[in-house]
Scaffold this active site. Structure first.
Site, mmCIF file in Angstrom:
data_model
loop_
_atom_site.group_PDB
_atom_site.id
_atom_site.type_symbol
_atom_site.label_atom_id
_atom_site.label_comp_id
_atom_site.label_asym_id
_atom_site.label_seq_id
_atom_site.Cartn_x
_atom_site.Cartn_y
_atom_site.Cartn_z
ATOM 1 N N GLU A 145 0.796 -1.231 0.000
ATOM 2 C CA GLU A 145 0.000 0.000 0.000
ATOM 3 C C GLU A 145 0.830 1.284 0.000
ATOM 4 O OE1 GLU A 145 -2.780 -0.401 3.239
ATOM 5 O OE2 GLU A 145 -3.479 -2.352 2.541
ATOM 6 N N ASN A 186 1.929 -5.300 -2.998
ATOM 7 C CA ASN A 186 0.529 -5.622 -2.688
ATOM 8 C C ASN A 186 -0.248 -4.331 -2.389
ATOM 9 O OD1 ASN A 186 -1.446 -7.750 -2.015
ATOM 10 N ND2 ASN A 186 -1.290 -7.012 0.099
ATOM 11 N N HIS A 223 -10.677 -5.883 -1.941
ATOM 12 C CA HIS A 223 -11.727 -5.636 -0.943
ATOM 13 C C HIS A 223 -12.838 -4.902 -1.698
ATOM 14 C CE1 HIS A 223 -9.171 -6.952 2.318
ATOM 15 N NE2 HIS A 223 -8.224 -6.113 1.942
ATOM 16 N N GLU A 253 -6.449 -10.617 -0.866
ATOM 17 C CA GLU A 253 -7.222 -10.332 0.367
ATOM 18 C C GLU A 253 -8.708 -10.205 0.035
ATOM 19 O OE1 GLU A 253 -5.695 -6.941 2.490
ATOM 20 O OE2 GLU A 253 -3.608 -7.469 2.105
ATOM 21 N N ASP A 255 -12.504 -10.022 -0.161
ATOM 22 C CA ASP A 255 -13.806 -10.079 0.511
ATOM 23 C C ASP A 255 -14.721 -9.131 -0.248
ATOM 24 O OD1 ASP A 255 -12.908 -7.569 1.557
ATOM 25 O OD2 ASP A 255 -12.302 -8.504 3.429
HETATM 26 O O1 G3I Z 1 -5.229 -7.620 19.158
HETATM 27 C C1 G3I Z 1 -6.060 -6.572 19.653
HETATM 28 C C2 G3I Z 1 -6.860 -7.044 20.823
HETATM 29 O O2 G3I Z 1 -5.982 -7.385 21.878
HETATM 30 C C3 G3I Z 1 -7.825 -5.942 21.246
HETATM 31 O O3 G3I Z 1 -8.660 -6.429 22.252
HETATM 32 C C4 G3I Z 1 -8.691 -5.508 20.059
HETATM 33 C C5 G3I Z 1 -9.587 -4.341 20.413
HETATM 34 O O4 G3I Z 1 -10.035 -3.690 19.259
HETATM 35 O O5 G3I Z 1 -7.830 -5.092 18.998
HETATM 36 C C6 G3I Z 1 -6.984 -6.136 18.557
HETATM 37 O O6 G3I Z 1 -6.194 -5.686 17.495
HETATM 38 C C7 G3I Z 1 -6.855 -5.482 16.275
HETATM 39 C C8 G3I Z 1 -6.233 -6.409 15.230
HETATM 40 O O7 G3I Z 1 -6.802 -6.148 13.958
HETATM 41 C C9 G3I Z 1 -6.443 -7.895 15.553
HETATM 42 O O8 G3I Z 1 -7.742 -8.294 15.347
HETATM 43 C C10 G3I Z 1 -6.673 -4.039 15.865
HETATM 44 O O9 G3I Z 1 -7.380 -3.183 16.750
HETATM 45 C C11 G3I Z 1 -7.169 -3.821 14.444
HETATM 46 O O10 G3I Z 1 -6.818 -2.520 14.014
HETATM 47 C C12 G3I Z 1 -6.532 -4.831 13.509
HETATM 48 O O11 G3I Z 1 -7.117 -4.668 12.236
HETATM 49 C C13 G3I Z 1 -6.418 -5.276 11.172
HETATM 50 C C14 G3I Z 1 -6.142 -4.260 10.094
HETATM 51 O O12 G3I Z 1 -5.511 -4.895 9.002
HETATM 52 C C15 G3I Z 1 -5.261 -3.124 10.561
HETATM 53 O O13 G3I Z 1 -5.106 -2.185 9.559
HETATM 54 C C16 G3I Z 1 -7.268 -6.407 10.628
HETATM 55 O O14 G3I Z 1 -7.415 -7.436 11.599
HETATM 56 C C17 G3I Z 1 -6.609 -6.974 9.372
HETATM 57 O O15 G3I Z 1 -7.490 -7.901 8.773
HETATM 58 C C18 G3I Z 1 -6.324 -5.842 8.407
HETATM 59 O O16 G3I Z 1 -5.729 -6.358 7.255
HETATM 60 C C19 G3I Z 1 -5.362 -5.419 6.251
HETATM 61 C C20 G3I Z 1 -4.176 -5.992 5.517
HETATM 62 O O17 G3I Z 1 -3.142 -6.292 6.429
HETATM 63 C C21 G3I Z 1 -3.672 -5.035 4.435
HETATM 64 N N1 G3I Z 1 -4.745 -4.647 3.550
HETATM 65 C C22 G3I Z 1 -5.967 -4.166 4.177
HETATM 66 C C23 G3I Z 1 -6.472 -5.153 5.215
HETATM 67 C C24 G3I Z 1 -7.752 -4.668 5.841
HETATM 68 O O18 G3I Z 1 -7.559 -3.479 6.564
#
Ligand code: G3I
Length: 364
Positions: A145, A186, A223, A253, A255
């Site tokens: 990105e 990516n 997405h 990725e 969805d």
């Molecule tokens: O691990 C903590 C947990 O301890 C806490 O209780 C919870 C409360 O909100 O947060 C948890 O962390 C989250 C993490 O995902 C794990 O689920 C973060 O807040 C959250 O910001 C994070 O989001 C991830 C996101 O990237 C961040 O930008 C998504 O899971 C993940 O699927 C997403 O993936 C990205 C790709 O890497 C790149 N392309 C876009 C895609 C979607 O945003």
């Protein structure tokens, strides 16, 4: 008597349930994979599906390998989260994700301004993370990105310190650490029809290659939104455009979310049609090696957190029931596998789809 193999599939696959990766490989793809996040590892019913190699031939840690989770403090590395998902992958492929990204970046990287310091930090990060996973990653999303939707460079800490040179530098380090891994750029919104961002991505990949970097593939995240996802033709045109500069392409990725909830049967059927366009596009382009869904089950999708009120973007619902989209995707893969098996014409006794799938799992 000569028969086409597709007539034989139901007869010759006793005990083989209908599953995505099995038919994707039989259709000529390297894999049909999924992202898996650490929060899902304790869900036994979910994990039974995630571990099924016939369903998913590749696994991507949704968060575990990102910078904030591998080098939270400078020079101090931890791989617990990524390793937990790598263990789920087992002997299967991994699409590893991601090394240099502006998001989920620890604060200390944000406070680096000098070119030489950033260059050194990137080198150290990539070297340690890739060495840890060396031999396990079919591919790495080396840079993620780096471009805005208008085609300009994202003003990330890496870009601020090094300009676009951070891209070539990152790929050069990656190539030196794990020469066997396929190295990908990516990004999102680059699966669409050729636009400013798509042109900018192809141009930056070409410039980095001209500067001596090896970039094997471009990953299109995909997405998308139900009802406004791209057609097969738009998707294949974009892939052909990218195929002029790289050896591989992948949907990384996927969805396809509903923008209004709850949804009815018609919206679910539209989602199924949207998924099918993407699968058909990948099958139609020689260099498209595989498809990864950004989780397969709605309860682990990132969408509701980022887009409240939207969601149900995955192939399985919250109860792990297969949606129409799952069945449609599977049906397309089965047809493609059957066509591939049927050409040239074969005898009824010579070949089963099973033998094709195992004899040539990666052939395309
Ligand atoms: O691990 C903590 C947990 O301890 C806490 O209780 C919870 C409360 O909100 O947060 C948890 O962390 C989250 C993490 O995902 C794990 O689920 C973060 O807040 C959250 O910001 C994070 O989001 C991830 C996101 O990237 C961040 O930008 C998504 O899971 C993940 O699927 C997403 O993936 C990205 C790709 O890497 C790149 N392309 C876009 C895609 C979607 O945003």
């Amino acid at each position: 008597m000569h028969l086409h193999a597709y007539l034989l599939i139901p007869l010759f696959l006793p005990g083989v349930s209908a599953q995505l990766n099995h038919y994707a490989q039989a259709a000529g793809l390297k894999f049909f994979g999924t992202a898996v996040d650490n929060g899902a590892l304790g869900n036994a019913a979910y994990m039974a599906i995630a571990r099924d190699a016939d369903e998913f031939g590749s696994v991507t840690p949704a968060n575990g390998q990102k910078w904030a989770n591998t080098e939270a403090s400078r020079g101090s590395f931890g791989f617990g989260m990524g390793d937990a998902v790598a263990a789920v992958a087992g002997e299967r492929l991994m699409r590893c994700h991601t090394l240099v990204w502006h998001n989920q970046l620890p604060g200390w990287v944000n406070s680096i301004f000098s070119r030489s310091d950033m260059e050194s930090v990137i080198t150290t990060h990539i070297t340690n993370v890739m060495n840890h996973y060396k031999g396990q990653c079919y591919s790495w999303d080396v840079v993620n990105e780096a471009v805005e939707d208008d085609g300009s460079f994202r003003q990330s800490p890496m870009f601020r310190a090094m300009g676009e040179d951070f891209i070539a530098h990152s790929f050069k380090v990656a190539a030196s650490v794990d020469p066997a891994a396929k190295l990908y750029y990516n990004d999102f919104n680059i699966e669409r029809y050729i636009n400013d961002k798509i042109r900018a991505v192809r141009a930056l990949v070409s410039r980095a290659q001209a500067a001596g970097a090896r970039i094997d593939g471009i990953g299109m995240q995909d997405h998308a939104r139900v009802g406004s996802a791209q057609s097969q033709k738009e998707l294949t045109d974009t892939m052909e455009f990218f195929a002029e500069v790289v050896d591989e392409l992948a949907y990384t990725e996927v969805d396809i979310r509903h923008t209004r909830l709850p949804v009815g049967d018609e919206e679910r059927e539209q989602q199924a049609r949207d998924y099918v366009e993407m699968v058909r596009a990948c099958l139609a382009v020689e260099k498209c090696v595989g498809i990864t869904v950004w989780d397969f089950a709605d309860q682990y999708s990132w969408i509701p957190n980022e887009f409240p009120g939207e969601g149900e973007a995955c192939l399985f619902d919250r109860n792990l029931q297969k949606k129409p989209a799952y069945h449609s995707v599977l049906s397309v893969l089965q047809s493609a596998a059957a066509e591939r098996t049927a050409a040239p014409e074969i005898t009824a006794t010579a070949t089963t789809l099973e033998t094709v799938a195992t004899a040539d799992p990666a052939g395309k």
